[in-house]
Design a protein around this motif. Structure first.
Motif, short mmCIF file in Angstrom:
data_model
loop_
_atom_site.label_atom_id
_atom_site.label_comp_id
_atom_site.label_asym_id
_atom_site.label_seq_id
_atom_site.Cartn_x
_atom_site.Cartn_y
_atom_site.Cartn_z
N VAL A 16 2.34 2.40 -11.46
CA VAL A 16 1.88 2.64 -12.59
C VAL A 16 2.11 1.35 -13.79
CG1 VAL A 16 1.87 4.18 -14.60
CG2 VAL A 16 2.39 4.93 -12.40
N ILE A 17 0.86 0.81 -14.14
CA ILE A 17 0.75 -0.38 -14.94
C ILE A 17 0.40 -0.05 -16.42
CG2 ILE A 17 -0.18 -2.81 -14.84
CD1 ILE A 17 -0.58 -2.27 -11.77
N SER A 18 0.50 -1.09 -17.40
CA SER A 18 0.20 -0.56 -18.52
C SER A 18 -1.34 -0.02 -18.68
CB SER A 18 0.21 -2.08 -19.44
OG SER A 18 -0.78 -2.90 -19.10
N ASN A 19 -2.14 -0.45 -18.08
CA ASN A 19 -3.55 0.28 -18.22
C ASN A 19 -4.41 0.52 -17.09
OD1 ASN A 19 -4.22 -2.07 -16.93
ND2 ASN A 19 -5.71 -3.14 -18.28
N HIS A 20 -3.33 0.70 -15.94
CA HIS A 20 -4.28 1.34 -14.80
C HIS A 20 -3.17 1.75 -13.75
CE1 HIS A 20 -4.01 -2.88 -13.47
NE2 HIS A 20 -3.94 -2.27 -12.29
N TYR A 21 -3.30 2.34 -12.69
CA TYR A 21 -2.42 2.79 -11.49
C TYR A 21 -3.00 2.31 -10.28
CZ TYR A 21 -4.51 7.33 -11.24
OH TYR A 21 -5.40 8.35 -10.97
N HIS A 22 -2.21 2.13 -9.32
CA HIS A 22 -2.54 1.99 -7.95
C HIS A 22 -1.88 3.24 -6.83
CE1 HIS A 22 -4.15 -1.94 -8.20
NE2 HIS A 22 -3.43 -2.11 -9.16
N THR A 23 -2.47 3.67 -5.93
CA THR A 23 -1.71 4.57 -5.23
C THR A 23 -2.05 4.18 -3.64
OG1 THR A 23 -3.55 6.29 -5.36
CG2 THR A 23 -1.46 6.56 -6.77
N MET A 24 -1.21 4.55 -2.91
CA MET A 24 -1.53 4.21 -1.51
C MET A 24 -1.01 5.69 -0.72
SD MET A 24 -0.04 0.44 -0.32
CE MET A 24 -0.68 0.67 1.16
N LEU A 25 -2.27 6.42 -0.25
CA LEU A 25 -1.75 7.75 0.34
C LEU A 25 -1.96 7.69 1.84
CD1 LEU A 25 -4.36 9.55 -2.20
CD2 LEU A 25 -1.69 9.37 -2.49
N TYR A 26 -1.25 8.60 2.32
CA TYR A 26 -1.08 8.86 3.65
C TYR A 26 -1.59 10.31 3.93
CZ TYR A 26 0.93 10.27 8.33
OH TYR A 26 0.71 10.91 9.58
N ILE A 27 -2.78 10.27 4.89
CA ILE A 27 -3.58 11.50 4.98
C ILE A 27 -2.73 12.40 6.36
CG2 ILE A 27 -5.46 12.89 5.58
CD1 ILE A 27 -7.03 10.48 4.22
N ASP A 28 -2.12 13.54 5.94
CA ASP A 28 -1.39 14.14 6.90
C ASP A 28 -2.35 15.08 8.00
OD1 ASP A 28 0.37 15.29 8.57
OD2 ASP A 28 1.69 16.04 7.04
N THR A 29 -2.55 14.32 8.74
CA THR A 29 -3.98 15.02 9.78
C THR A 29 -3.20 16.29 10.53
OG1 THR A 29 -3.59 13.50 11.62
CG2 THR A 29 -5.34 13.25 9.91
N GLU A 30 -1.89 16.14 10.79
CA GLU A 30 -1.09 17.02 11.34
C GLU A 30 -1.15 18.55 10.91
OE1 GLU A 30 2.37 16.04 13.18
OE2 GLU A 30 1.74 14.48 14.39
N CYS A 31 -0.70 18.23 9.30
CA CYS A 31 -0.57 19.41 8.45
C CYS A 31 -2.14 19.74 8.23
CB CYS A 31 -0.31 18.92 7.04
SG CYS A 31 0.03 20.28 5.79
N ASP A 32 -3.17 19.06 8.26
CA ASP A 32 -4.51 19.39 7.76
C ASP A 32 -5.06 20.38 8.98
OD1 ASP A 32 -7.05 19.55 6.65
OD2 ASP A 32 -7.65 17.96 7.99
N ASP A 33 -4.62 19.98 10.14
CA ASP A 33 -5.11 20.77 11.54
C ASP A 33 -4.52 22.14 11.41
OD1 ASP A 33 -6.63 18.39 12.38
OD2 ASP A 33 -5.03 17.89 13.89
N LYS A 34 -3.39 22.31 10.86
CA LYS A 34 -2.85 23.85 10.68
C LYS A 34 -3.37 24.73 9.76
CE LYS A 34 1.78 21.83 12.19
NZ LYS A 34 2.77 21.47 11.59
N TRP A 35 -4.33 24.30 9.10
CA TRP A 35 -4.76 24.91 7.68
C TRP A 35 -6.15 25.62 8.40
CZ3 TRP A 35 -4.98 21.18 3.31
CH2 TRP A 35 -3.69 20.73 2.93
N SER A 36 -6.43 26.67 7.83
CA SER A 36 -7.51 27.52 8.49
C SER A 36 -8.81 27.23 7.59
CB SER A 36 -7.25 29.12 8.36
OG SER A 36 -7.23 29.19 6.95
#
Length: 64
Positions: free
Chosen positions: A44-64
């Protein structure tokens, strides 16, 4: 000159925006709980922010 402050004190006007840093962090962590992703890194910087996200496909596969 464009003046956009996300998380710092504006020296010219005296307005303090530092409280937003904690707000942004807490909301990012709420999104992790709601979606199949994890935060790998963020900045989180003074005028913006950066994020690096990990998509958890194993968790996603368990959802209906």
């Amino acid at each position: 000159m464009l003046r956009a402050f996300l998380c710092v004190r504006d020296a010219e006007s005296g307005k303090d925006y530092e409280h937003r840093h904690e707000w942004i962090e807490s909301h990012m962590h709420k999104l992790v709980e709601a979606f199949a992703l994890d935060i790998a890194a963020y900045a989180v910087i003074s005028n913006h922010y950066h994020t690096m996200l990990y998509i958890d496909t194993e968790c996603d596969d368990k959802w209906s």
